[in-house]
Design an enzyme around this catalytic site. Structure first.
Site, short mmCIF file in Angstrom:
data_model
loop_
_atom_site.label_atom_id
_atom_site.label_comp_id
_atom_site.label_asym_id
_atom_site.label_seq_id
_atom_site.Cartn_x
_atom_site.Cartn_y
_atom_site.Cartn_z
N CYS A 231 95.44 24.42 -33.15
CA CYS A 231 95.22 23.48 -32.84
C CYS A 231 97.22 23.81 -32.09
O CYS A 231 98.21 23.97 -31.99
CB CYS A 231 96.06 22.49 -33.83
SG CYS A 231 97.04 20.94 -34.35
N CYS B 92 94.83 6.35 -33.20
CA CYS B 92 95.95 7.69 -34.23
C CYS B 92 97.13 8.10 -34.23
O CYS B 92 97.38 8.46 -32.91
CB CYS B 92 94.63 9.23 -33.07
SG CYS B 92 95.04 10.18 -33.47
N GLU C 23 103.22 12.43 -29.83
CA GLU C 23 102.73 11.24 -28.96
C GLU C 23 101.38 10.72 -29.75
O GLU C 23 101.55 10.99 -31.23
CB GLU C 23 102.40 12.18 -28.28
CG GLU C 23 102.59 12.88 -27.43
CD GLU C 23 101.53 14.10 -26.59
OE1 GLU C 23 101.58 14.24 -25.13
OE2 GLU C 23 100.60 14.25 -27.25
N CYS D 11 105.06 20.45 -36.39
CA CYS D 11 104.21 20.54 -37.21
C CYS D 11 104.68 21.63 -38.06
O CYS D 11 104.47 22.71 -37.26
CB CYS D 11 102.71 21.00 -37.35
SG CYS D 11 101.15 21.14 -38.87
N CYS E 132 91.56 15.09 -30.50
CA CYS E 132 92.10 16.53 -31.98
C CYS E 132 92.50 17.70 -31.56
O CYS E 132 92.74 18.77 -30.35
CB CYS E 132 90.85 16.26 -32.61
SG CYS E 132 90.16 14.93 -33.20
N1 SAH Z 1 97.00 17.67 -40.13
C1 SAH Z 1 96.74 16.65 -40.43
C2 SAH Z 1 95.91 15.86 -39.52
C3 SAH Z 1 96.39 16.25 -38.06
S1 SAH Z 1 95.19 17.18 -36.84
C4 SAH Z 1 95.18 18.06 -40.69
O1 SAH Z 1 95.34 18.64 -41.38
O2 SAH Z 1 94.17 17.33 -40.59
C5 SAH Z 1 93.51 15.89 -37.11
C6 SAH Z 1 92.50 17.11 -36.83
O3 SAH Z 1 91.81 17.18 -35.50
C7 SAH Z 1 91.74 17.69 -38.37
O4 SAH Z 1 90.74 17.85 -38.85
C8 SAH Z 1 92.23 19.34 -37.43
O5 SAH Z 1 91.69 20.40 -38.27
C9 SAH Z 1 91.61 18.63 -35.89
N2 SAH Z 1 91.77 19.67 -34.74
C10 SAH Z 1 92.93 20.39 -34.15
N3 SAH Z 1 93.18 21.19 -34.03
C11 SAH Z 1 91.63 20.56 -32.23
C12 SAH Z 1 91.43 21.33 -31.87
N4 SAH Z 1 91.85 22.58 -30.39
N5 SAH Z 1 89.74 20.67 -31.30
C13 SAH Z 1 89.22 19.75 -32.55
N6 SAH Z 1 90.50 19.55 -33.26
C14 SAH Z 1 91.29 19.58 -33.81
#
Ligand code: SAH
Length: 354
Positions: free
Chosen positions: A128, A114, A101, A121, A341
């Site tokens: 996440c 994005c 996605e 992952c 996110c």
């Molecule tokens: N693996 C990378 C990029 C993907 S996550 C990383 O860890 O940076 C992108 C952003 O979304 C990260 O900063 C992560 O902390 C945030 N994120 C992940 N799950 C989330 C959630 N449920 N709510 C808000 N932000 C989240």
């Protein structure tokens, strides 16, 4: 046969090839360099749907291209959200059938894509949704760039920013992500400014060091999500291998070498890392490292964590008022379509999880 990957017999796709790789391919077909340049312009204009539309390429060569290669490594399966909505989520299928996605977001004058860097992952962050898919595979350069080109095709406005914050850990697919960013940045191609491309990492220290050493101009974001080693360990298994103080040191080294501010992302989870003491610890941790801190109120995915109330969020932000770093808050759009996110996840069957 030319244009087929000998090992897998998989068709080669033009999206994702650099200019010199295209030149190599057309040379093998007995065509001059300028043919590759013409194809390059068509491919990265993002406007053509088939080789037949490449008006300045002879018909006979177009037919050869058609038989032996493809344009898009991805196929677009579905778009969630109205044309008019500020956030739309795109579901794609890889030629090997996995799904990924991407999200297109509109905010003021900014149109942001994005992008995903992996299918699933391996980092297993507890908050996440992508973690639930496990790690399936790295995306190719073409599969990364193709997300951008599809989003651009469907966007009324020119995409101004790209963030590698979709599915996956970009720094565990380092070489391809950098190559994809280079293609997005290529002045004779897509021409997106380097400072408009952000790569977000869970904190893979050796790759942060490599990124620093190689002098890339893309923005670096590091997902901190906790202000102490123990707090990070609570939700991010990667913190064990990459301890918080070494991570801050790597960010310092990045600042000193690149003379650019790193961004720290901090997902705020209710009663977990949103207390005043957490804000104080964050100030202590970062010290006087010049950087930006981006607070992300947690987007709920049906697990253990909750988004803090408005009152608690305000309290936390206020506690950072005198911090020596800039603080911004990202109010994720698109949470109603699970495009915020950390909400990206697809079932093996291809449906979007609710
Ligand atoms: N693996 C990378 C990029 C993907 S996550 C990383 O860890 O940076 C992108 C952003 O979304 C990260 O900063 C992560 O902390 C945030 N994120 C992940 N799950 C989330 C959630 N449920 N709510 C808000 N932000 C989240």
């Amino acid at each position: 046969m030319f244009m087929f990957n000998v090992k897998t017999n998989e068709k080669v796709h033009w999206i994702g090839l650099t200019r010199s790789e295209m030149r190599e391919h057309v040379a093998k077909l007995g065509q001059p360099h300028f043919r590759a340049d013409q194809i390059y312009n068509w491919i990265y204009s993002g406007k053509i749907k088939s080789f037949q539309s490449m008006a300045n390429i002879p018909k006979s060569f177009r037919a050869i291209l058609d038989q032996t290669s493809g344009i898009h490594p991805l196929s677009l399966v579905k778009i969630t959200g109205q044309n008019s909505s500020l956030t739309r989520k795109f579901l794609f299928r890889l030629s090997t059938d996995e799904m990924i996605e991407s999200v297109l977001m509109q905010e003021g004058n900014r149109t942001t894509a994005c992008l995903s860097s992996q299918v699933g992952c391996a980092m297993d962050c507890d908050f996440c949704a992508t973690a639930e898919m496990g790690f399936q595979k790295n995306l190719s350069v073409g599969e990364i760039v193709d997300q951008f080109l599809f989003l651009q095709q469907k966007s009324e406005k020119i995409i101004t920013n790209v963030v590698f914050m979709g599915m996956g850990e970009p720094f565990l697919n380092y070489t391809r992500v950098i190559k994809a960013a280079d293609l997005l940045n290529e002045p004779d191609g897509i021409d997106l400014g380097a400072r408009r491309i952000t790569i977000s990492t869970v904190g893979i220290i050796p790759r942060i060091k490599q990124f620093t050493k190689e002098g890339h101009r893309y923005k670096l974001a590091i997902s901190l999500n906790g202000a102490t080693q123990n707090q990070r360990l609570q939700t991010m298994p990667a913190a064990k291998k990459y301890p918080i103080h070494m991570l801050i040191d790597a960010a310092k080294n990045y600042y000193e070498t690149a003379k650019r501010f790193p961004t720290f992302e901090y997902v705020l989870m209710n009663n977990l890392n949103d207390r005043t003491t957490d804000a104080e610890n964050l100030i202590k941790l970062i010290g006087n490292l010049p950087c930006k801190v981006n607070l992300i109120p947690y987007n709920e995915i049906g697990g253990n964590y909750k988004r803090p109330s408005h009152g608690r969020l305000t309290h936390f932000i206020n506690a950072l008022k005198n911090a020596p770093f800039t603080v911004t808050v990202r109010w994720s759009n698109g949470t109603e379509i699970d495009a915020g996110c950390g909400q990206l996840a697809v079932n093996a069957g291809g449906g979007v999880q609710s």
